[in-house]
Design a protein around this motif. Structure first.
Motif, PDB file in Angstrom:
ATOM      1  N   TYR A  80      -6.506 -19.042 -45.615  1.00  0.00           N
ATOM      2  CA  TYR A  80      -6.420 -17.630 -45.264  1.00  0.00           C
ATOM      3  C   TYR A  80      -5.058 -17.312 -44.650  1.00  0.00           C
ATOM      4  CZ  TYR A  80     -11.508 -17.464 -45.805  1.00  0.00           C
ATOM      5  OH  TYR A  80     -12.794 -17.537 -46.297  1.00  0.00           O
ATOM      6  N   ARG A  81      -4.674 -16.052 -44.748  1.00  0.00           N
ATOM      7  CA  ARG A  81      -3.461 -15.588 -44.099  1.00  0.00           C
ATOM      8  C   ARG A  81      -3.652 -14.126 -43.691  1.00  0.00           C
ATOM      9  NH1 ARG A  81       1.185 -17.337 -47.542  1.00  0.00           N
ATOM     10  NH2 ARG A  81       0.205 -19.296 -46.966  1.00  0.00           N
ATOM     11  N   PHE A  82      -3.082 -13.777 -42.543  1.00  0.00           N
ATOM     12  CA  PHE A  82      -3.230 -12.412 -42.050  1.00  0.00           C
ATOM     13  C   PHE A  82      -2.358 -11.462 -42.862  1.00  0.00           C
ATOM     14  CE2 PHE A  82      -2.051  -8.897 -39.191  1.00  0.00           C
ATOM     15  CZ  PHE A  82      -3.326  -8.437 -38.859  1.00  0.00           C
ATOM     16  N   GLY A 108      -4.340 -21.454 -42.344  1.00  0.00           N
ATOM     17  CA  GLY A 108      -4.249 -20.190 -41.618  1.00  0.00           C
ATOM     18  C   GLY A 108      -4.583 -20.391 -40.155  1.00  0.00           C
ATOM     19  N   LYS A 109      -3.955 -19.590 -39.303  1.00  0.00           N
ATOM     20  CA  LYS A 109      -4.133 -19.747 -37.868  1.00  0.00           C
ATOM     21  C   LYS A 109      -5.594 -19.607 -37.457  1.00  0.00           C
ATOM     22  CE  LYS A 109      -2.525 -17.982 -33.410  1.00  0.00           C
ATOM     23  NZ  LYS A 109      -1.651 -17.010 -32.713  1.00  0.00           N
ATOM     24  N   GLY A 110      -6.082 -20.635 -36.705  1.00  0.00           N
ATOM     25  CA  GLY A 110      -7.445 -20.615 -36.197  1.00  0.00           C
ATOM     26  C   GLY A 110      -8.502 -21.003 -37.202  1.00  0.00           C
ATOM     27  N   THR A 173      -1.111 -22.728 -36.496  1.00  0.00           N
ATOM     28  CA  THR A 173      -0.466 -21.450 -36.783  1.00  0.00           C
ATOM     29  C   THR A 173      -0.677 -21.170 -38.264  1.00  0.00           C
ATOM     30  OG1 THR A 173       1.694 -22.353 -37.422  1.00  0.00           O
ATOM     31  CG2 THR A 173       1.298 -22.026 -35.065  1.00  0.00           C
ATOM     32  N   ASP A 174      -0.114 -20.054 -38.743  1.00  0.00           N
ATOM     33  CA  ASP A 174      -0.214 -19.782 -40.176  1.00  0.00           C
ATOM     34  C   ASP A 174       0.546 -20.808 -41.011  1.00  0.00           C
ATOM     35  OD1 ASP A 174      -1.919 -17.637 -40.153  1.00  0.00           O
ATOM     36  OD2 ASP A 174      -0.326 -16.132 -40.033  1.00  0.00           O
ATOM     37  N   VAL A 223       3.220 -28.935 -42.596  1.00  0.00           N
ATOM     38  CA  VAL A 223       4.100 -27.843 -42.174  1.00  0.00           C
ATOM     39  C   VAL A 223       4.577 -27.096 -43.411  1.00  0.00           C
ATOM     40  CG1 VAL A 223       6.210 -27.228 -40.952  1.00  0.00           C
ATOM     41  CG2 VAL A 223       4.842 -29.179 -40.165  1.00  0.00           C
ATOM     42  N   ARG A 224       4.303 -25.805 -43.472  1.00  0.00           N
ATOM     43  CA  ARG A 224       4.778 -25.007 -44.599  1.00  0.00           C
ATOM     44  C   ARG A 224       6.263 -24.731 -44.426  1.00  0.00           C
ATOM     45  NH1 ARG A 224       1.797 -20.580 -44.110  1.00  0.00           N
ATOM     46  NH2 ARG A 224       3.463 -19.071 -43.724  1.00  0.00           N
TER      47      ARG A 224
END
Length: 391
Positions: A80-82, A108-110, A173-174, A223-224
């Motif tokens: 997921y991504r915001f 995705g974060k969280g 993090t994202d 790490v992206r």
């Protein structure tokens, strides 16, 4: 659910420690099988150096192979991504990804996920030598003026492993994921060594063992890195802890560090993924390269086809070498020793991921060896289930 999974792993570990205390280790069983002389034969003096050389060669090959079994990626199937324009999270990819080849997208974060995989392996050959039919010659003795050996030792081995691997992954993090995998391995080992002196067979040793324990545990971070020429890029870092036990062939006894580069293309119904990396420490330095194509053939179904290539520096081929008998003149003893070149293994993987409900994935795949070097198993089936917590 996660607490129950890790409690189960702890129970498995305690059970393994009790089982080991009651019998020989796998290394001791192999020593017994290869070196014990329980019945007298017509051979005047056994060459114990040859038996020891064969034992060292076989044990190294088994430890390197069994402690380096590739683990599936701990990344969850849902990424997921915001989306700031919508003010909500959205799925990054349509598909659920490959099994062994990592993809560059992060969770995705969280976003957290857990999974459990079961895999069964039955090993049949070691460097093209059949382990199960009793034809594997481990040593032989011959007079130099005779074409055929007069004393031959053959080994039969039955090696099976059942592995339950527990995974957890979390998006810090994202662009950064961390994950851990806990492989719990049950090894069943049994064998028999037969001596044939001038064609007369005598069983010299039989042994078996059943071992259960946690293998070496990897802690991973992804790490992206960004995007270039249509490819999403990421790097993987892994620290593998020496939690396994070399005596029961499920661990290296040393820390290992892996660095890998990840590239992915396509975020629609078809995705391509490429990984390349190197490992130092552990049972052996190794270099890996892998590729996968994952296709979403229905909204809830992803098909993955993968190839895995590994060059393991301490894994060598096995060859017969004739050396003079240490105490008998005019007699040569043939023993097994490692060859000089590292072995490169290639495997193919095919499987499906089925999104049975919103947050659950049911997965099935099979690993098939392509090359013939090293310790080979029949096609290895596996089943797994993944759960992603609601974002």
């Amino acid at each position: 659910m996660a607490a129950r999974i890790f409690l189960l792993a702890i129970v498995f570990t305690l059970t393994a420690s009790v089982a080991r205390a009651q019998g020989r280790s796998a290394n001791e069983v192999l020593s017994f099988l290869l070196e014990t002389q329980s019945l007298a034969t017509g051979d005047f003096v056994k060459d114990q150096q040859a038996a020891r050389a064969t034992h060292d060669t076989l044990v190294r090959a088994l430890v390197v192979e069994l402690s380096n079994v590739p683990l599936t990626t701990s990344s969850g199937g849902f990424n997921y991504r915001f989306n700031p324009s919508l003010g909500t999270l959205e799925r990054v990819t349509h598909g659920f990804g490959p099994f062994f080849v990592d993809r560059a997208t992060t969770a995705g974060k969280g976003q957290a996920s857990v999974s459990a995989t079961y895999r069964f392996s039955q090993y049949t050959t070691l460097d093209t030598h059949d382990l199960r039919d009793g034809s594997f010659v481990t040593s032989s003795t011959r007079f130099r003026d005779e074409a055929n050996p007069y004393d031959v030792e053959t080994l039969k081995l039955d090696i099976k492993t059942s592995t339950v691997t527990l995974f957890a992954n979390y998006g810090i993090t994202d662009g950064i994921d961390v994950g851990v995998a806990v492989p719990v391995v049950q090894l069943r080992l049994s064998g028999e060594r037969v001596n044939r002196y001038r064609g007369t067979p005598l069983v010299q040793a039989r042994g078996r063992g059943d071992y259960l324990g946690i293998a070496d545990v990897p802690i991973r971070a992804k790490v992206r890195l960004g995007r270039a020429s249509g490819w999403n890029l990421a790097s993987n870092l892994e620290l593998r802890l020496p939690t396994g036990d070399p005596d029961i062939l499920n661990g290296s006894g040393r820390y290992a560090f892996t660095g890998a580069f990840v590239a992915s293309a396509g975020e629609g119904s078809v995705e391509s993924h490429i990984n390349a990396g190197a490992t130092v420490g552990g049972a052996s330095t190794q270099f890996t390269a892998s590729a996968a194509v994952a296709a979403t053939i229905r909204q809830r179904l992803t098909l993955s086809v993968e190839s895995l290539v590994r060059r393991i520096e301490r894994l060598r081929g096995i060859r017969e070498v004739a050396e003079p008998h240490p105490t008998v003149i005019g007699v040569d003893t043939i023993r097994l020793v490692p060859t000089g070149d590292p072995v490169t293994t290639v495997a193919a993987v095919a499987g499906i991921r089925w999104n049975i409900t919103q947050s659950w994935l049911l997965n099935s795949y099979v690993v098939m060896p392509v090359t013939r070097g090293g310790l080979l198993a029949r096609p290895i089936p596996a089943m797994s289930v993944d759960y992603s917590f609601e974002p």
